[in-house]
Design a protein around this motif. Structure first.
Motif, PDB file in Angstrom:
ATOM      1  N   SER A  29     -74.468 -71.405 -52.133  1.00 43.96           N
ATOM      2  CA  SER A  29     -75.894 -71.160 -52.338  1.00 43.96           C
ATOM      3  C   SER A  29     -76.222 -71.352 -53.815  1.00 43.96           C
ATOM      4  N   LEU A  38     -77.055 -76.952 -47.966  1.00 45.88           N
ATOM      5  CA  LEU A  38     -76.557 -75.986 -48.945  1.00 45.88           C
ATOM      6  C   LEU A  38     -75.465 -76.625 -49.818  1.00 45.88           C
ATOM      7  N   GLU A  87     -82.081 -69.109 -48.607  1.00 46.29           N
ATOM      8  CA  GLU A  87     -82.250 -70.488 -49.094  1.00 46.29           C
ATOM      9  C   GLU A  87     -82.327 -71.474 -47.930  1.00 46.29           C
ATOM     10  N   ALA A 135     -77.543 -67.558 -49.254  1.00 44.39           N
ATOM     11  CA  ALA A 135     -77.522 -68.760 -48.406  1.00 44.39           C
ATOM     12  C   ALA A 135     -78.502 -68.636 -47.249  1.00 44.39           C
TER      13      ALA A 135
END
Lengths: 228, 228
Positions: free
Chosen positions: B126, B121, B200, B197
């Motif tokens: 994010s 990340l 993802e 986040a």
């Protein structure tokens, strides 16, 4: 039922909802489980409760002990950590030497109260990475169980929830997947310890969903049919 | 089927697998869709393909146009971004003015090739947060669709995959959930944009699982029965 060939399990911070939930599942599957807590007395109270719940389920003969966290980590083959994020590092410092050469199952979710429904991952990336960095390479940190509702674990019934299992060693992940299955769920090899960030972040999403639905949500992996 | 009351949708980077998959689903649901690309010619080629696929499915009369990314963003009510992470910021800078007052659906996953199966990340938390910070508060960034396999979107059949929908405005998330449902999936309010986040990071986990199973995995939310 024999426990001779099964690893001895310790659950540090084993008096909380998640720890007692895992203890019930593993004891029921025939494992010897050591409940660890900051004091042996607190652990003993949890063991007394555990014996009562298991007796109600018709299981009088279970292998369970109470110890302080350090003694529990020393006596076990595989150690599970279920403490709040704020106690993760101090607990691991305490038991670091006892964990060398063993598997540590890290269940820590880096929630930052009061905003527990908001993803706030630590600068290191994840609680799993914090554990691996703190303990060194001779401890096999495997991250798991962050997305399982404690309430569902404590029940005796089936679980409609998958477990993402992250860690740098495939053999260690495979050992943990056996314990996931012993607890009544499917476990998935989910990559290196960095990938613990996914499961840890997902917990805040599930808390968000729980608030809307008044439920204890989990995730399942779909689309597993081979396509190529 | 009328498109009069439905928002006009643009898909920037709409010539890729995910963009064409979403376009097929939304066109089929009766939306007018503008395929955006770096050049109108590239977008036009994707539109030609889209018309062919839809004709094979018996849908000759679809509302679809080709434009460059800026024209597409200007002409649409709701704009979806499906470009690689490395092109996210430059594309958003280009269309920033055209997005003011609109919803941007950010599908960006911050994968760092070649290690796409490893969660990495960005420092901002994010890709969703990167988009919100870059575009400012008058653009309602909503993160979605990161965990849907493009291959499954492109098929005409049902989808066994849920969508986590994150963004700072509840109304904007609700609009996007309508589009998730129009595309044949369940969408969940999954919290503020920070929570992007989770979705993802999960993409790298799903890539890890895909490699093992030879599949296109997704996630579904379980345990939604009210418990309290």
């Amino acid at each position: 039922m024999t426990t001779d060939t099964l690893p001895v399990l310790a659950i540090l911070g084993g008096t909380g909802d998640l720890g007692t939930g895992l203890a019930r599942r593993w004891v029921q599957a025939g494992y010897r489980v050591i409940i660890g807590s900051r004091t042996e007395e607190k652990a003993q109270a949890a063991v007394t409760d555990l014996r009562e719940v298991m007796a109600e389920r018709g299981l009088a003969d279970i292998a369970v002990d109470a110890m302080d966290n350090l003694a529990a980590a020393s006596a076990a083959d595989i150690v599970t950590l279920t403490v709040p994020f704020s106690h993760q590092s101090s607990t691991l410092e305490l038991v670091k030497d006892a964990l060398q050469g063993k598997i540590l199952i890290d269940v820590t979710v880096p929630l930052v109260p009061p905003r527990v429904a908001r993803v706030q991952l630590p600068p290191q990336g994840s609680a799993g990475q914090i554990a691996q960095e703190l303990l060194g390479e001779d401890v096999h940190v495997v991250s798991a169980f962050q997305n399982v509702a404690a309430a569902h674990l404590q029940e005796g019934s089936g679980l409609d929830c998958d477990v993402l299992v992250c860690g740098n060693k495939k053999d260690a992940r495979a050992e943990v997947i056996k314990l996931v299955e012993a607890a009544g769920m499917r476990g998935f090899h989910a990559g290196m310890i960095n990938n613990a960030a996914a499961a840890e972040a997902l917990t805040s999403v599930l808390i968000t969903i729980n608030k809307q639905y008044g439920c204890h949500a989990g995730i399942t992996i779909s689309g597993l049919d081979r396509t190529e």
